[in-house]
Design a protein around this motif. Structure first.
Motif, PDB file in Angstrom:
ATOM      1  N   SER A 108       0.863  -1.258   0.041  1.00 46.29           N
ATOM      2  CA  SER A 108       0.043   0.082   0.057  1.00 46.29           C
ATOM      3  C   SER A 108       0.806   1.195  -0.096  1.00 46.29           C
ATOM      4  O   SER A 108       1.987   1.209   0.391  1.00 46.29           O
ATOM      5  N   GLY A 109       0.165   2.322  -0.428  1.00 43.06           N
ATOM      6  CA  GLY A 109       0.964   3.533  -0.292  1.00 43.06           C
ATOM      7  C   GLY A 109       1.338   4.309  -1.814  1.00 43.06           C
ATOM      8  O   GLY A 109       1.568   5.485  -1.656  1.00 43.06           O
ATOM      9  N   TRP A 110       0.561   3.657  -2.779  1.00 39.24           N
ATOM     10  CA  TRP A 110       0.899   4.077  -4.237  1.00 39.24           C
ATOM     11  C   TRP A 110      -0.333   5.209  -4.258  1.00 39.24           C
ATOM     12  O   TRP A 110      -1.337   5.286  -3.948  1.00 39.24           O
ATOM     13  N   GLN A 111       0.267   6.266  -5.134  1.00 39.49           N
ATOM     14  CA  GLN A 111      -0.515   7.445  -5.678  1.00 39.49           C
ATOM     15  C   GLN A 111      -0.470   7.287  -7.242  1.00 39.49           C
ATOM     16  O   GLN A 111       0.558   6.830  -7.835  1.00 39.49           O
ATOM     17  N   CYS A 112      -1.740   7.861  -7.642  1.00 33.34           N
ATOM     18  CA  CYS A 112      -1.870   7.670  -9.334  1.00 33.34           C
ATOM     19  C   CYS A 112      -2.432   9.092  -9.733  1.00 33.34           C
ATOM     20  O   CYS A 112      -3.550   9.212  -9.107  1.00 33.34           O
ATOM     21  N   VAL A 113      -1.993   9.846 -10.786  1.00 32.38           N
ATOM     22  CA  VAL A 113      -2.597  10.987 -11.206  1.00 32.38           C
ATOM     23  C   VAL A 113      -2.561  10.717 -12.561  1.00 32.38           C
ATOM     24  O   VAL A 113      -1.580  10.416 -13.274  1.00 32.38           O
ATOM     25  N   VAL A 114      -3.940  10.939 -13.184  1.00 32.37           N
ATOM     26  CA  VAL A 114      -4.212  10.657 -14.659  1.00 32.37           C
ATOM     27  C   VAL A 114      -4.815  11.794 -15.313  1.00 32.37           C
ATOM     28  O   VAL A 114      -5.753  12.447 -14.578  1.00 32.37           O
ATOM     29  N   GLY A 115      -4.463  12.733 -16.367  1.00 26.08           N
ATOM     30  CA  GLY A 115      -5.068  13.596 -17.150  1.00 26.08           C
ATOM     31  C   GLY A 115      -4.229  14.055 -18.231  1.00 26.08           C
ATOM     32  O   GLY A 115      -3.162  13.544 -18.481  1.00 26.08           O
ATOM     33  N   SER A 116      -4.754  14.869 -18.882  1.00 25.02           N
ATOM     34  CA  SER A 116      -4.004  15.531 -19.980  1.00 25.02           C
ATOM     35  C   SER A 116      -3.232  16.720 -19.649  1.00 25.02           C
ATOM     36  O   SER A 116      -2.397  16.943 -20.466  1.00 25.02           O
ATOM     37  N   PHE A 167       3.794  18.633  -7.431  1.00 22.53           N
ATOM     38  CA  PHE A 167       4.946  18.725  -6.851  1.00 22.53           C
ATOM     39  C   PHE A 167       4.903  17.679  -5.538  1.00 22.53           C
ATOM     40  O   PHE A 167       3.793  17.721  -4.739  1.00 22.53           O
ATOM     41  N   PHE A 168       5.949  16.877  -5.612  1.00 22.00           N
ATOM     42  CA  PHE A 168       5.650  15.533  -4.279  1.00 22.00           C
ATOM     43  C   PHE A 168       6.923  15.056  -4.057  1.00 22.00           C
ATOM     44  O   PHE A 168       8.211  15.228  -4.724  1.00 22.00           O
ATOM     45  N   SER A 169       7.105  14.361  -3.048  1.00 21.31           N
ATOM     46  CA  SER A 169       8.521  13.555  -2.681  1.00 21.31           C
ATOM     47  C   SER A 169       7.679  12.005  -2.752  1.00 21.31           C
ATOM     48  O   SER A 169       6.476  11.748  -2.446  1.00 21.31           O
ATOM     49  N   HIS A 170       8.844  11.243  -3.260  1.00 27.22           N
ATOM     50  CA  HIS A 170       8.576   9.964  -3.345  1.00 27.22           C
ATOM     51  C   HIS A 170       9.582   9.159  -2.769  1.00 27.22           C
ATOM     52  O   HIS A 170      10.655   9.342  -2.829  1.00 27.22           O
ATOM     53  N   ASN A 203      -1.644  11.542 -19.599  1.00 22.30           N
ATOM     54  CA  ASN A 203      -0.170  11.409 -18.934  1.00 22.30           C
ATOM     55  C   ASN A 203      -0.579  10.716 -17.549  1.00 22.30           C
ATOM     56  O   ASN A 203      -1.735  11.025 -16.925  1.00 22.30           O
ATOM     57  N   PHE A 204       0.343   9.750 -17.306  1.00 19.97           N
ATOM     58  CA  PHE A 204      -0.108   9.072 -16.107  1.00 19.97           C
ATOM     59  C   PHE A 204       1.379   9.428 -15.098  1.00 19.97           C
ATOM     60  O   PHE A 204       2.395   9.328 -15.545  1.00 19.97           O
ATOM     61  N   LEU A 205       0.866   9.593 -13.908  1.00 16.85           N
ATOM     62  CA  LEU A 205       1.980   9.732 -12.906  1.00 16.85           C
ATOM     63  C   LEU A 205       1.488   8.823 -11.695  1.00 16.85           C
ATOM     64  O   LEU A 205       0.856   8.920 -11.144  1.00 16.85           O
ATOM     65  N   ILE A 206       2.591   7.845 -11.645  1.00 16.19           N
ATOM     66  CA  ILE A 206       2.402   6.915 -10.500  1.00 16.19           C
ATOM     67  C   ILE A 206       3.710   6.960  -9.607  1.00 16.19           C
ATOM     68  O   ILE A 206       4.925   7.153 -10.131  1.00 16.19           O
ATOM     69  N   PHE A 207       3.275   6.805  -8.205  1.00 12.39           N
ATOM     70  CA  PHE A 207       4.581   7.074  -7.223  1.00 12.39           C
ATOM     71  C   PHE A 207       4.011   6.332  -6.000  1.00 12.39           C
ATOM     72  O   PHE A 207       3.125   6.509  -5.889  1.00 12.39           O
TER      73      PHE A 207
END
Length: 93
Positions: free
Chosen positions: A54-62, A67-70, A84-88
């Motif tokens: 657990s603990g994953w984050q996902c952002v999806v959009g055009s 700004f984040f720490s991973h 665009n897909f951002l997974i961390f």
């Protein structure tokens, strides 16, 4: 499987995990309308939480900014089709 070829823009996760990320995104695009970014992101997050803990984050959009720490080795930013897909995984510190 990856009809519209994904383009990795930035990543620090292992290649096997990158392939899983792109496959999960492609599968989510088969399940949900391309305009349903919340459902697409939720699907990818659930896959990663199940596979890698657990603990994953996902952002999806055009179009989005962030700004984040991973945690090291858990970040990918790629495009597939029109999105665009951002997974961390969030930084635990």
């Amino acid at each position: 499987m990856l009809e519209g070829k994904a383009t990795v823009k930035e990543a620090d996760m292992p290649v096997k995990m990158q392939i899983q990320a792109m496959a999960s995104a492609s599968h989510a695009l088969d399940l949900f309308d391309v305009s349903d970014c919340v459902s697409i992101a939720a699907h990818i997050k659930k896959v990663f939480d199940k596979m890698y803990g657990s603990g994953w984050q996902c952002v999806v959009g055009s179009n989005f900014g962030c700004f984040f720490s991973h945690s090291p080795g858990t970040f990918i930013f790629f495009s597939l089709e029109s999105l665009n897909f951002l997974i961390f995984k969030g930084d635990s510190s």
